[in-house]
Design a protein around this motif. Structure first.
Motif, mmCIF file in Angstrom:
data_model
loop_
_atom_site.group_PDB
_atom_site.id
_atom_site.type_symbol
_atom_site.label_atom_id
_atom_site.label_comp_id
_atom_site.label_asym_id
_atom_site.label_seq_id
_atom_site.Cartn_x
_atom_site.Cartn_y
_atom_site.Cartn_z
ATOM 1 N N PHE A 52 0.957 -1.235 0.216
ATOM 2 C CA PHE A 52 0.027 -0.018 -0.173
ATOM 3 C C PHE A 52 0.817 1.529 -0.003
ATOM 4 O O PHE A 52 0.577 2.315 -0.690
ATOM 5 C CB PHE A 52 -0.722 0.035 1.258
ATOM 6 C CG PHE A 52 -1.893 0.965 1.406
ATOM 7 C CD1 PHE A 52 -2.954 1.394 0.674
ATOM 8 C CD2 PHE A 52 -1.601 2.152 2.454
ATOM 9 C CE1 PHE A 52 -3.580 2.389 0.773
ATOM 10 C CE2 PHE A 52 -2.429 3.282 2.495
ATOM 11 C CZ PHE A 52 -3.495 3.356 1.582
ATOM 12 N N HIS A 53 2.128 1.255 0.732
ATOM 13 C CA HIS A 53 2.989 2.163 0.904
ATOM 14 C C HIS A 53 3.756 2.626 -0.670
ATOM 15 O O HIS A 53 4.024 3.464 -0.929
ATOM 16 C CB HIS A 53 3.685 2.275 1.983
ATOM 17 C CG HIS A 53 2.856 2.527 3.398
ATOM 18 N ND1 HIS A 53 2.151 3.629 3.430
ATOM 19 C CD2 HIS A 53 2.917 1.835 4.421
ATOM 20 C CE1 HIS A 53 1.776 3.701 4.684
ATOM 21 N NE2 HIS A 53 1.868 2.301 5.391
ATOM 22 N N LEU A 54 3.874 1.624 -1.301
ATOM 23 C CA LEU A 54 4.727 1.767 -2.747
ATOM 24 C C LEU A 54 3.984 2.045 -3.787
ATOM 25 O O LEU A 54 4.234 2.687 -4.597
ATOM 26 C CB LEU A 54 5.194 0.260 -2.810
ATOM 27 C CG LEU A 54 6.528 -0.292 -1.689
ATOM 28 C CD1 LEU A 54 6.975 -1.716 -2.217
ATOM 29 C CD2 LEU A 54 7.499 0.755 -1.759
ATOM 30 N N ALA A 55 2.691 1.520 -3.824
ATOM 31 C CA ALA A 55 1.774 1.720 -5.099
ATOM 32 C C ALA A 55 0.417 1.537 -4.608
ATOM 33 O O ALA A 55 0.083 0.865 -3.765
ATOM 34 C CB ALA A 55 2.035 0.985 -6.246
ATOM 35 N N LEU A 56 -0.602 2.078 -5.632
ATOM 36 C CA LEU A 56 -1.874 1.839 -5.264
ATOM 37 C C LEU A 56 -2.586 1.140 -6.345
ATOM 38 O O LEU A 56 -2.223 1.623 -7.534
ATOM 39 C CB LEU A 56 -2.594 3.308 -5.151
ATOM 40 C CG LEU A 56 -2.296 4.158 -3.842
ATOM 41 C CD1 LEU A 56 -3.114 5.408 -3.933
ATOM 42 C CD2 LEU A 56 -2.673 3.203 -2.550
ATOM 43 N N PRO A 57 -3.520 0.231 -6.235
ATOM 44 C CA PRO A 57 -4.203 -0.432 -7.424
ATOM 45 C C PRO A 57 -5.612 0.321 -7.787
ATOM 46 O O PRO A 57 -5.563 1.429 -7.139
ATOM 47 C CB PRO A 57 -4.563 -1.807 -6.615
ATOM 48 C CG PRO A 57 -5.018 -1.382 -5.336
ATOM 49 C CD PRO A 57 -3.953 -0.572 -4.880
ATOM 50 N N ASP A 58 -6.201 0.004 -8.861
ATOM 51 C CA ASP A 58 -7.371 0.314 -9.186
ATOM 52 C C ASP A 58 -8.524 0.013 -8.370
ATOM 53 O O ASP A 58 -9.523 0.931 -8.038
ATOM 54 C CB ASP A 58 -7.682 -0.159 -10.341
ATOM 55 C CG ASP A 58 -6.760 0.541 -11.523
ATOM 56 O OD1 ASP A 58 -6.641 1.578 -11.817
ATOM 57 O OD2 ASP A 58 -5.947 -0.402 -12.060
ATOM 58 N N ILE A 59 -8.326 -1.269 -7.596
ATOM 59 C CA ILE A 59 -9.533 -1.672 -6.637
ATOM 60 C C ILE A 59 -8.741 -2.581 -5.638
ATOM 61 O O ILE A 59 -7.937 -3.343 -5.844
ATOM 62 C CB ILE A 59 -10.616 -2.279 -7.437
ATOM 63 C CG1 ILE A 59 -11.837 -2.746 -6.546
ATOM 64 C CG2 ILE A 59 -9.961 -3.468 -8.378
ATOM 65 C CD1 ILE A 59 -13.093 -2.913 -7.329
#
Length: 130
Positions: A52-59
């Protein structure tokens, strides 16, 4: 990953699946990959927090009962973060109280066991238009 509508059409939507049951995780990863998603399968709250701290998904698709935390707590974290509060969160559980799920403002509750077609329909329903 950004949620802008300028997402290239060849880029597959990404979903973070947080599920500690290896069999369920395997099935979800396989089916969602076949449906055209990029799947990041995480088996604990700690793994989720790192991702979560590295990147965000679409869902997000979160199980409630995890070995080191709760999907409801993760949902709360997502919805309180300025970077991700608008992203859809689907909570799945065999024994969660729907009221508890509503407190974290999840976008959908998926009761286990679930029909895979139903789950895929719910995921697609909550994805932003490409």
């Amino acid at each position: 990953m950004s949620l802008s509508s300028s997402r290239p059409s060849q880029q597959r939507p990404e979903i973070y699946v947080v599920e500690d049951n290896k069999d369920i995780g395997f099935i979800l990863e396989y089916v969602l990959t076949e449906e055209g998603f990029q799947v990041k399968l995480l088996s604990s709250a700690a793994e989720f927090t790192k991702a979560f701290h590295l990147a965000l998904p679409d869902i997000f698709l979160l199980d409630v009962m995890l070995p080191d935390g709760s999907g409801i707590e993760l949902c709360d974290q997502i919805k309180k973060d300025i970077r991700s509060k608008q992203l859809p969160v689907l909570i799945m559980s065999a024994n969660a109280d729907i009221t508890a799920v509503q407190t974290c403002h999840a976008d959908e509750f998926i009761p286990k066991p679930f029909d895979l077609s139903y789950l895929i329909d719910k995921i697609k329903h909550h994805l932003p238009a490409a």
